[in-house]
Motif scaffolding. Structure first.
Motif, mmCIF file in Angstrom:
data_model
loop_
_atom_site.group_PDB
_atom_site.id
_atom_site.type_symbol
_atom_site.label_atom_id
_atom_site.label_comp_id
_atom_site.label_asym_id
_atom_site.label_seq_id
_atom_site.Cartn_x
_atom_site.Cartn_y
_atom_site.Cartn_z
ATOM 1 N N MET A 223 5.138 -12.410 -5.973
ATOM 2 C CA MET A 223 5.144 -11.209 -6.811
ATOM 3 C C MET A 223 3.894 -10.392 -6.512
ATOM 4 O O MET A 223 2.899 -10.909 -5.998
ATOM 5 N N GLY A 224 3.945 -9.093 -6.814
ATOM 6 C CA GLY A 224 2.797 -8.220 -6.625
ATOM 7 C C GLY A 224 2.950 -7.242 -5.481
ATOM 8 O O GLY A 224 4.069 -6.821 -5.139
ATOM 9 N N TYR A 225 1.827 -6.887 -4.871
ATOM 10 C CA TYR A 225 1.808 -5.881 -3.805
ATOM 11 C C TYR A 225 2.593 -6.365 -2.591
ATOM 12 O O TYR A 225 2.437 -7.496 -2.140
ATOM 13 N N ASN A 226 3.428 -5.457 -2.046
ATOM 14 C CA ASN A 226 4.303 -5.834 -0.944
ATOM 15 C C ASN A 226 4.418 -4.716 0.096
ATOM 16 O O ASN A 226 5.355 -4.705 0.891
ATOM 17 N N SER A 235 11.456 -6.991 2.298
ATOM 18 C CA SER A 235 11.271 -5.605 1.873
ATOM 19 C C SER A 235 9.786 -5.260 1.852
ATOM 20 O O SER A 235 8.931 -6.110 2.140
ATOM 21 N N THR A 236 9.496 -4.017 1.516
ATOM 22 C CA THR A 236 8.110 -3.582 1.287
ATOM 23 C C THR A 236 7.984 -3.035 -0.132
ATOM 24 O O THR A 236 7.159 -2.170 -0.402
ATOM 25 N N THR A 237 8.798 -3.537 -1.027
ATOM 26 C CA THR A 237 8.817 -3.108 -2.427
ATOM 27 C C THR A 237 7.983 -4.044 -3.274
ATOM 28 O O THR A 237 8.150 -5.268 -3.214
ATOM 29 N N ASN A 238 7.066 -3.497 -4.058
ATOM 30 C CA ASN A 238 6.284 -4.324 -4.979
ATOM 31 C C ASN A 238 7.215 -5.041 -5.957
ATOM 32 O O ASN A 238 8.271 -4.519 -6.334
ATOM 33 N N ARG A 239 6.817 -6.235 -6.386
ATOM 34 C CA ARG A 239 7.629 -7.039 -7.299
ATOM 35 C C ARG A 239 6.823 -7.408 -8.530
ATOM 36 O O ARG A 239 5.754 -8.023 -8.422
ATOM 37 N N ASN A 240 7.324 -7.014 -9.732
ATOM 38 C CA ASN A 240 6.609 -7.390 -10.953
ATOM 39 C C ASN A 240 7.242 -8.580 -11.659
ATOM 40 O O ASN A 240 6.816 -8.969 -12.740
ATOM 41 N N THR A 241 8.272 -9.163 -11.034
ATOM 42 C CA THR A 241 8.803 -10.461 -11.449
ATOM 43 C C THR A 241 8.925 -11.327 -10.198
ATOM 44 O O THR A 241 9.129 -10.799 -9.093
ATOM 45 N N LEU A 268 3.991 -23.943 10.422
ATOM 46 C CA LEU A 268 3.194 -22.914 9.764
ATOM 47 C C LEU A 268 3.885 -21.568 9.926
ATOM 48 O O LEU A 268 4.260 -21.181 11.041
ATOM 49 N N TRP A 269 4.004 -20.829 8.816
ATOM 50 C CA TRP A 269 4.724 -19.557 8.799
ATOM 51 C C TRP A 269 3.819 -18.457 8.248
ATOM 52 O O TRP A 269 2.881 -18.729 7.497
ATOM 53 N N ALA A 270 4.111 -17.200 8.620
ATOM 54 C CA ALA A 270 3.304 -16.072 8.183
ATOM 55 C C ALA A 270 4.188 -14.874 7.892
ATOM 56 O O ALA A 270 5.278 -14.725 8.441
ATOM 57 N N MET A 271 3.684 -13.997 7.016
ATOM 58 C CA MET A 271 4.372 -12.737 6.719
ATOM 59 C C MET A 271 3.353 -11.732 6.207
ATOM 60 O O MET A 271 2.308 -12.105 5.665
ATOM 61 N N ASP A 282 -0.109 -11.076 18.943
ATOM 62 C CA ASP A 282 -0.516 -9.671 18.858
ATOM 63 C C ASP A 282 0.675 -8.793 18.480
ATOM 64 O O ASP A 282 1.144 -7.956 19.250
ATOM 65 N N TYR A 283 1.173 -8.985 17.249
ATOM 66 C CA TYR A 283 2.278 -8.164 16.776
ATOM 67 C C TYR A 283 1.807 -6.717 16.578
ATOM 68 O O TYR A 283 0.642 -6.451 16.267
ATOM 69 N N THR A 284 2.712 -5.787 16.753
ATOM 70 C CA THR A 284 2.390 -4.375 16.537
ATOM 71 C C THR A 284 3.045 -3.843 15.276
ATOM 72 O O THR A 284 2.856 -2.686 14.932
ATOM 73 N N THR A 285 3.836 -4.666 14.590
ATOM 74 C CA THR A 285 4.467 -4.255 13.345
ATOM 75 C C THR A 285 4.275 -5.341 12.298
ATOM 76 O O THR A 285 4.154 -6.523 12.612
ATOM 77 N N ASN A 286 4.237 -4.919 11.028
ATOM 78 C CA ASN A 286 4.149 -5.879 9.941
ATOM 79 C C ASN A 286 5.430 -6.719 9.885
ATOM 80 O O ASN A 286 6.469 -6.328 10.405
ATOM 81 N N ARG A 287 5.331 -7.868 9.224
ATOM 82 C CA ARG A 287 6.463 -8.770 9.106
ATOM 83 C C ARG A 287 6.834 -8.939 7.640
ATOM 84 O O ARG A 287 6.026 -9.446 6.852
ATOM 85 N N SER A 288 8.030 -8.504 7.269
ATOM 86 C CA SER A 288 8.465 -8.619 5.877
ATOM 87 C C SER A 288 9.304 -9.872 5.643
ATOM 88 O O SER A 288 9.702 -10.144 4.504
ATOM 89 N N THR A 289 9.587 -10.623 6.707
ATOM 90 C CA THR A 289 10.219 -11.936 6.585
ATOM 91 C C THR A 289 9.355 -12.941 7.328
ATOM 92 O O THR A 289 8.687 -12.595 8.312
ATOM 93 N N PRO A 290 9.331 -14.191 6.905
ATOM 94 C CA PRO A 290 8.431 -15.177 7.523
ATOM 95 C C PRO A 290 8.734 -15.405 8.999
ATOM 96 O O PRO A 290 9.896 -15.429 9.425
#
Length: 351
Positions: A223-226, A235-241, A268-271, A282-290
């Motif tokens: 939850m929180g900043y996304n 997604s890149t949508t903030n979550r308050n739940t 080990l996973w990252a997002m 050296d990714y050039t884009t953000n990752r919204s899925t792990p």
């Protein structure tokens, strides 16, 4: 009565012909051999444990870990199908074993114990900046000396201006800044006193403006900043739940706009924000899925723009921003792939 030697002679000749033609009796398959069995461990409440097994065989080995006594297959550990097991966060004593299979034949390891070091329920004290109510004392007054926030807790994690703790009953509570919904209470209202967020929680990790927690069933929630995809929900949508992100998760660490977690198979996973190589690539884009970045990992710590992790062999690896020599590898070059820093390491913490 006719003698039967003639028939026996024909059978003997046929058998010899088969052997002469290259067909020999098949060798009996042997079961694999466990050369290093899982060892028992002791952990603090809420920590995950690491077990490993070494085995040899004549073919390709497969593994399945179980919870309980050796030979009891009623409680398989989901996802734990390799020589390494990273357990879910532990709140009580537990026992584990592994079955190793080679071409249909199996061998079971002895049972290894994870013993929880018992401690008394903790009292939480807070001090410092309190403009968002992050000290949880019902005010927004800065505190130059410790003030009692609550009692009966087992673990605690603090971010930039919000904090969360877990009580003895597994309930998760939050306080402080909530502008991105990082408290997970369904609002974006700051809280100067703790508010309950979830139940059945084993561990929690707090980033700059995001929060992630693991339930006792191994599910990972966020939850929180996304804005950079750091919650990993696609997604890149903030979550308050809280929103569920993954399953079979053993531990999680939140950084500045990105998150790392370890699954029960040691992967080990990252997002989130790609930053300066904090994903080990050296990714050039953000990752919204792990995305998976390493294997055989026992623990991980995410910092502001860097990450470090310890493998099960005790080696320490680092990736990301290194301009001030934060990795201790003799350079100031940032690392887009994990660089080994040290050996014989038990734990690590990134600033």
């Amino acid at each position: 009565m006719k003698p039967r030697f003639g028939g026996m002679l024909v059978f003997a000749v046929l058998w010899l012909l088969c052997v002469a033609g290259g067909t020999a009796p098949a060798h009996a398959q042997t079961a694999p051999v466990i050369t290093n069995a899982p060892a028992s461990i002791t952990r603090a409440p809420g920590e995950s444990g690491v077990f490993s097994v070494t085995a040899t065989g004549t073919g390709s080995l497969t593994y399945q870990w179980y919870r309980g006594e050796s030979g009891d297959v009623s409680a398989p550990v989901q996802g734990a199908t390799g020589p390494l097991l990273v357990t879910l966060p532990l709140r009580a004593d537990a026992r584990f074993w592994v079955r190793v299979t080679d071409s249909g034949l199996s061998v079971d390891s002895l049972t290894a114990s994870a013993t929880i070091a018992q401690s008394e329920p903790l009292a939480l004290f807070a001090m410092g900046e309190n403009s968002k109510g992050q000290l949880g004392d019902g005010s927004t007054t800065n505190r130059a000396s410790p003030v009692l926030t609550t009692t009966g807790i087992v673990s605690f994690s603090a971010g930039s201006s919000h904090a969360l703790f877990i009580r003895l009953d597994g309930s998760l509570w939050a306080m402080g800044s909530n502008d991105s919904g990082q408290l997970g209470d369904g609002s974006t209202t700051d809280r100067t006193t703790p508010v309950q967020v979830a139940t059945g929680v084993a561990s929690v990790a707090v980033g700059t403006s995001q929060t992630l927690f693991i339930k006792t069933d191994g599910s990972l929630w966020a939850m929180g900043y996304n804005g950079s995809g750091g919650l990993g929900d696609g997604s890149t949508t903030n979550r308050n739940t809280p929103v569920q992100v993954a399953t079979d998760v053993a531990s999680v660490s939140a950084g500045k706009g990105f998150t790392h977690f370890i699954k029960t198979d040691g992967s080990l996973w990252a997002m989130g924000i790609y930053g300066s190589g904090v994903f080990g690539e050296d990714y050039t884009t953000n990752r919204s899925t792990p995305v998976q970045i390493a294997t055989d990992v026992a623990s991980v710590s995410a910092g502001s723009c860097r990450s470090l992790f310890v493998k099960t062999d005790g080696s320490l690896w680092a990736m990301g921003y290194n301009a001030s020599g934060q990795f201790g590898d003799g350079s100031t070059a940032y690392r887009t792939t994990p660089a080994q820093v040290a050996t014989g390491v038990a734990s690590v913490s990134a600033g």
